[in-house]
Design a protein around this motif. Structure first.
Motif, PDB file in Angstrom:
ATOM      1  N   ARG A   4      44.398  49.772  15.187  1.00  0.00           N
ATOM      2  CA  ARG A   4      45.018  50.449  16.323  1.00  0.00           C
ATOM      3  C   ARG A   4      46.066  51.432  15.863  1.00  0.00           C
ATOM      4  N   PHE A   5      46.855  51.022  14.846  1.00  0.00           N
ATOM      5  CA  PHE A   5      47.893  51.938  14.373  1.00  0.00           C
ATOM      6  C   PHE A   5      47.273  53.166  13.746  1.00  0.00           C
ATOM      7  N   VAL A   6      46.149  52.988  13.034  1.00  0.00           N
ATOM      8  CA  VAL A   6      45.456  54.155  12.477  1.00  0.00           C
ATOM      9  C   VAL A   6      44.980  55.051  13.609  1.00  0.00           C
ATOM     10  N   ALA A   7      44.440  54.426  14.664  1.00  0.00           N
ATOM     11  CA  ALA A   7      43.931  55.203  15.791  1.00  0.00           C
ATOM     12  C   ALA A   7      45.046  55.938  16.504  1.00  0.00           C
ATOM     13  N   ILE A   8      46.276  55.437  16.427  1.00  0.00           N
ATOM     14  CA  ILE A   8      47.387  56.164  17.033  1.00  0.00           C
ATOM     15  C   ILE A   8      47.889  57.246  16.086  1.00  0.00           C
ATOM     16  N   LEU A   9      47.949  56.914  14.797  1.00  0.00           N
ATOM     17  CA  LEU A   9      48.588  57.827  13.844  1.00  0.00           C
ATOM     18  C   LEU A   9      47.721  59.041  13.544  1.00  0.00           C
ATOM     19  N   VAL A  10      46.401  58.874  13.516  1.00  0.00           N
ATOM     20  CA  VAL A  10      45.531  60.001  13.157  1.00  0.00           C
ATOM     21  C   VAL A  10      45.627  61.150  14.165  1.00  0.00           C
ATOM     22  N   PRO A  11      45.583  60.909  15.496  1.00  0.00           N
ATOM     23  CA  PRO A  11      45.772  62.028  16.418  1.00  0.00           C
ATOM     24  C   PRO A  11      47.133  62.681  16.296  1.00  0.00           C
ATOM     25  N   PHE A  12      48.181  61.856  16.008  1.00  0.00           N
ATOM     26  CA  PHE A  12      49.502  62.449  15.825  1.00  0.00           C
ATOM     27  C   PHE A  12      49.502  63.403  14.639  1.00  0.00           C
ATOM     28  N   GLY A  13      48.916  62.957  13.523  1.00  0.00           N
ATOM     29  CA  GLY A  13      48.865  63.809  12.346  1.00  0.00           C
ATOM     30  C   GLY A  13      48.086  65.084  12.604  1.00  0.00           C
ATOM     31  N   LEU A  14      46.959  64.949  13.319  1.00  0.00           N
ATOM     32  CA  LEU A  14      46.149  66.129  13.639  1.00  0.00           C
ATOM     33  C   LEU A  14      46.944  67.095  14.502  1.00  0.00           C
ATOM     34  N   MET A  15      47.717  66.522  15.445  1.00  0.00           N
ATOM     35  CA  MET A  15      48.492  67.366  16.354  1.00  0.00           C
ATOM     36  C   MET A  15      49.533  68.157  15.578  1.00  0.00           C
ATOM     37  N   ILE A  16      50.240  67.462  14.664  1.00  0.00           N
ATOM     38  CA  ILE A  16      51.290  68.138  13.893  1.00  0.00           C
ATOM     39  C   ILE A  16      50.675  69.217  12.996  1.00  0.00           C
ATOM     40  N   LEU A  17      49.522  68.890  12.381  1.00  0.00           N
ATOM     41  CA  LEU A  17      48.830  69.875  11.555  1.00  0.00           C
ATOM     42  C   LEU A  17      48.446  71.096  12.376  1.00  0.00           C
TER      43      LEU A  17
ATOM     44  N   ASN C  24      48.153  51.644  24.677  1.00  0.00           N
ATOM     45  CA  ASN C  24      47.180  51.301  23.641  1.00  0.00           C
ATOM     46  C   ASN C  24      47.333  49.879  23.150  1.00  0.00           C
ATOM     47  N   LEU C  25      48.571  49.362  23.175  1.00  0.00           N
ATOM     48  CA  LEU C  25      48.803  48.072  22.530  1.00  0.00           C
ATOM     49  C   LEU C  25      48.649  46.878  23.459  1.00  0.00           C
ATOM     50  N   THR C  26      48.585  47.105  24.780  1.00  0.00           N
ATOM     51  CA  THR C  26      48.510  45.946  25.678  1.00  0.00           C
ATOM     52  C   THR C  26      47.099  45.379  25.704  1.00  0.00           C
ATOM     53  N   ASN C  27      47.041  44.084  25.978  1.00  0.00           N
ATOM     54  CA  ASN C  27      45.754  43.418  26.137  1.00  0.00           C
ATOM     55  C   ASN C  27      45.452  43.084  27.579  1.00  0.00           C
ATOM     56  N   ASN C  28      46.504  42.994  28.390  1.00  0.00           N
ATOM     57  CA  ASN C  28      46.313  42.601  29.780  1.00  0.00           C
ATOM     58  C   ASN C  28      45.910  43.817  30.621  1.00  0.00           C
ATOM     59  N   HIS C  29      44.902  43.627  31.460  1.00  0.00           N
ATOM     60  CA  HIS C  29      44.403  44.762  32.245  1.00  0.00           C
ATOM     61  C   HIS C  29      45.405  45.217  33.296  1.00  0.00           C
ATOM     62  N   LEU C  30      46.062  44.266  33.941  1.00  0.00           N
ATOM     63  CA  LEU C  30      46.965  44.641  35.039  1.00  0.00           C
ATOM     64  C   LEU C  30      48.171  45.408  34.518  1.00  0.00           C
ATOM     65  N   THR C  31      48.723  44.950  33.382  1.00  0.00           N
ATOM     66  CA  THR C  31      49.826  45.686  32.763  1.00  0.00           C
ATOM     67  C   THR C  31      49.401  47.096  32.411  1.00  0.00           C
ATOM     68  N   ASP C  32      48.158  47.213  31.930  1.00  0.00           N
ATOM     69  CA  ASP C  32      47.596  48.508  31.607  1.00  0.00           C
ATOM     70  C   ASP C  32      47.620  49.442  32.809  1.00  0.00           C
ATOM     71  N   VAL C  33      47.200  48.907  33.963  1.00  0.00           N
ATOM     72  CA  VAL C  33      47.134  49.738  35.164  1.00  0.00           C
ATOM     73  C   VAL C  33      48.517  50.212  35.559  1.00  0.00           C
ATOM     74  N   PHE C  34      49.505  49.297  35.505  1.00  0.00           N
ATOM     75  CA  PHE C  34      50.857  49.695  35.894  1.00  0.00           C
ATOM     76  C   PHE C  34      51.396  50.758  34.948  1.00  0.00           C
ATOM     77  N   LEU C  35      51.164  50.576  33.646  1.00  0.00           N
ATOM     78  CA  LEU C  35      51.662  51.557  32.678  1.00  0.00           C
ATOM     79  C   LEU C  35      50.990  52.910  32.877  1.00  0.00           C
ATOM     80  N   LEU C  36      49.684  52.887  33.156  1.00  0.00           N
ATOM     81  CA  LEU C  36      48.941  54.140  33.364  1.00  0.00           C
ATOM     82  C   LEU C  36      49.487  54.887  34.571  1.00  0.00           C
TER      83      LEU C  36
END
Lengths: 91, 135, 181
Positions: A4-17, C24-36
């Motif tokens: 997940r961290f890779v999936a977050i960091l790669v778009p950030f790096g692409l954006m900065i580039l 991206n980091l949450t696992n709960n669907h409802l929390t996801d909806v509120f954050l979105l």
């Protein structure tokens, strides 16, 4: 978790580039692409009759684009209904 | 989905105001921020409030889709009407010689058609999600 | 003197980035909806600060009203767990299997829906596409009860780990859209 961290960091790096590369192009940083903006600000109301210049653009100057933007929504709805309903009662 | 009485009452109070705001956004589309797409989305939101009030009501999907197709045809015809009246396609069908108040008719017509089409489309999407599944 | 709106913009963009990472980091669907929904509302406010009220209206209507509603509808549709009961009459394991399933559904707050009166040829013809059935329990051999489910369903892994301790239940997985013979 690391994926997940890779999936977050790669778009950030692409954006900065991308921003770095965009700053290297001199035409993008110096403001000389203002012709269309000035034209619309000056003569938009007189030519189209709409005070809201956004409306003047998407209903008059670029009407062809917004027509088929509406068509894209229609195709989206048709696709969603087609995939959700596997029965034969939707036509 | 069983709703509480609080949600139902608040939705009943809010419903006319949401529709009023949506129509204001649509009809003032060429004077103030807003327009067909935004007003249509607000109308669809107002229509979704009726599901909070009565969650058993259903709309016929075929009718929605047929009307949406007809509205899309009407939008295409309105957009290309200027080919006949003025000789150039995809612009205002009233020539610039008319005063501004009369040329507004084009914007009003196109905004209303676009907003109805967008509202019907979003309602059809949500309706499909509601009908899917047995629960 | 910088106007207060321009001072607020970096703060808002910082909160937006934090919200996006949290989504991206949450696992709960409802929390996801509120954050979105909160993300869309804050983004709409940023559009107003950047003097784009047209975009802001569309963002509020679509991003923070219609999209969360669609996601919530999808989640609430998943509350029911439809089981097709194909066990023969007066089977000895029926009570045990149903008790196991009821326990499982109570644990994950699902509603157990039992379907048993379908015509057989209807079952054989793509039941997983047409009828939204999550699980089939049947018994072909003596003393063994088979649970058949779709591999793409999330609940199957949990159910499988729960079934492993019983030796007369077994788990079978098929792909979505496959025929059952």
């Amino acid at each position: 978790m690391s994926r997940r961290f890779v999936a977050i960091l790669v778009p950030f790096g692409l954006m900065i580039l991308f921003v770095r590369f965009a700053q290297l192009i001199p035409e993008l940083t110096t403001p000389q692409f203002t012709n269309a903006k000035d034209y619309i600000m000056e003569r938009g109301y007189a030519e189209t009759g709409a005070k809201n210049l956004v409306s003047a653009i998407y209903l008059d100057y670029r009407l062809f684009d917004s027509l088929f933007e509406a068509g894209i929504l229609l195709i989206t709805v048709v696709g969603i209904v087609f995939m959700a309903k596997s029965d034969e009662d939707v036509y | 989905m069983k709703q509480s009485i609080l949600v139902i009452t608040i939705s009943r109070i809010m419903l006319p105001f949401v529709f009023l705001y949506g129509f204001y956004i649509i009809l003032h589309g060429d004077l103030s921020p807003g327009g067909g797409f935004q007003g249509g989305a607000i109308l669809a939101t107002g229509f979704l409030l009726t599901y909070f009030i009565d969650d058993e009501r259903r709309v016929d999907l075929n009718r929605l889709m047929r009307r949406e197709k007809l509205l899309f045809l009407a939008i295409l015809l309105t957009g290309s009407l200027s080919l006949i009246t003025r000789g150039e396609p995809f612009t205002n069908f009233l020539s610039p010689d008319f005063p501004v108040e009369i040329r507004r008719i084009f914007f009003l017509l196109l905004n209303v058609l676009l907003s109805l089409k967008v509202a019907l489309g979003l309602t059809a999407i949500v309706e499909t999600f509601l009908e899917e599944g047995q629960g | 003197m910088i106007p207060i709106e321009e001072m607020m913009i970096p703060i808002f963009i910082g909160i937006l980035i934090a919200l996006a990472i949290a989504i991206n980091l949450t696992n709960n669907h409802l929390t996801d909806v509120f954050l979105l929904s909160g993300f869309s509302l804050l983004a709409a406010f940023c559009y107003v600060l950047y003097q784009a009220p047209d975009v802001s209206l569309a963002e509020v209507a679509v991003g923070s009203a219609i999209l969360p509603l669609i996601v919530i509808i999808s989640i609430s549709k998943h509350r029911s767990f439809v089981v097709l009961n194909l066990l023969p009459q007066n089977c000895t394991m029926e009570l045990e299997a149903l008790t196991l399933l009821q326990e499982f559904c109570d644990r994950y707050r699902l509603q157990l829906v039992l379907v048993s009166d379908l015509a057989l040829d209807d079952v054989e013809f793509k039941v997983f596409r047409k009828r939204n059935i999550d699980l089939i329990i049947e018994s072909h051999e003596y003393d063994i009860c088979t649970f058949t489910g779709v591999t793409t369903s999330l609940m199957m892994n949990r159910l499988e780990s729960r079934i492993q301790s019983y030796d007369h239940f077994e788990m079978k997985e098929i792909k979505e859209g496959e025929f059952i013979v």
